[in-house]
Design a protein around this motif. Structure first.
Motif, PDB file in Angstrom:
ATOM      1  N   HIS A 169       0.844  -1.205   0.000  1.00  0.00           N
ATOM      2  CA  HIS A 169       0.000   0.000   0.000  1.00  0.00           C
ATOM      3  C   HIS A 169       0.876   1.250   0.000  1.00  0.00           C
ATOM      4  O   HIS A 169       2.068   1.203   0.310  1.00  0.00           O
ATOM      5  N   THR A 170       0.275   2.356  -0.361  1.00  0.00           N
ATOM      6  CA  THR A 170       0.958   3.651  -0.352  1.00  0.00           C
ATOM      7  C   THR A 170       0.429   4.470   0.816  1.00  0.00           C
ATOM      8  O   THR A 170      -0.773   4.725   0.911  1.00  0.00           O
ATOM      9  N   ALA A 171       1.337   4.850   1.713  1.00  0.00           N
ATOM     10  CA  ALA A 171       0.958   5.731   2.819  1.00  0.00           C
ATOM     11  C   ALA A 171       1.053   7.173   2.318  1.00  0.00           C
ATOM     12  O   ALA A 171       1.962   7.518   1.555  1.00  0.00           O
ATOM     13  N   THR A 172       0.111   7.995   2.735  1.00  0.00           N
ATOM     14  CA  THR A 172       0.090   9.395   2.338  1.00  0.00           C
ATOM     15  C   THR A 172       0.227  10.270   3.581  1.00  0.00           C
ATOM     16  O   THR A 172      -0.452  10.037   4.583  1.00  0.00           O
ATOM     17  N   ALA A 173       1.114  11.241   3.504  1.00  0.00           N
ATOM     18  CA  ALA A 173       1.297  12.200   4.596  1.00  0.00           C
ATOM     19  C   ALA A 173       1.068  13.605   4.043  1.00  0.00           C
ATOM     20  O   ALA A 173       1.654  13.976   3.032  1.00  0.00           O
ATOM     21  N   THR A 174       0.205  14.344   4.697  1.00  0.00           N
ATOM     22  CA  THR A 174      -0.060  15.723   4.302  1.00  0.00           C
ATOM     23  C   THR A 174       0.508  16.654   5.367  1.00  0.00           C
ATOM     24  O   THR A 174       0.267  16.470   6.562  1.00  0.00           O
ATOM     25  N   VAL A 175       1.281  17.624   4.913  1.00  0.00           N
ATOM     26  CA  VAL A 175       1.912  18.594   5.810  1.00  0.00           C
ATOM     27  C   VAL A 175       1.361  19.975   5.472  1.00  0.00           C
ATOM     28  O   VAL A 175       1.415  20.405   4.319  1.00  0.00           O
TER      29      VAL A 175
END
Length: 120
Positions: A103-109
């Motif tokens: 899976h692809t983890a997504t991080a929003t900053v």
């Protein structure tokens, strides 16, 4: 700031011979353009490899410091590289009893500019 993660094995401890590589990429066009423009400075490497120590079923990793020079909302993707030459694929993510994370983890900053002009 730094983006971090944890590799976890279930059923056994991470052996010292275990190595898992993770990759950091821009998650959208806004972030990609900000990197190209120099508004985001990424660590020197977009990959990090973690090894086990035979004492735990987890290993923490960090991509290192990311510098933001402009306010905005930026998105990053974190993926685990599948080992090459082992027959591991997204459809068959298993090798020697180890399931690799596909899976692809997504991080929003979100970076905001304060009234004093300092980014936070």
């Amino acid at each position: 700031m730094a983006l971090e993660g944890t590799k976890t094995l279930q059923g056994r401890k991470l052996a010292t011979s275990d190595a898992f590589t993770f990759r950091l990429t821009a998650g959208n066009d806004v972030t990609s353009q900000a990197i190209k423009n120099g508004d985001i400075v990424l660590p020197t490497s977009d990959t990090v490899t973690v090894n086990g120590d035979s004492t735990s079923d987890t290993a923490d990793f960090s991509f290192g410091a990311i510098t933001f020079k402009q306010a905005g909302e930026y998105t990053f993707k974190i993926t685990e590289d599948l080992p090459t030459g082992s027959g591991v694929t997204a459809e068959n993510p298993v090798s020697n009893g180890i399931w690799y994370d596909t899976h692809t983890a997504t991080a929003t900053v979100t970076v905001k500019k304060g009234a004093d002009g300092i980014l936070s």
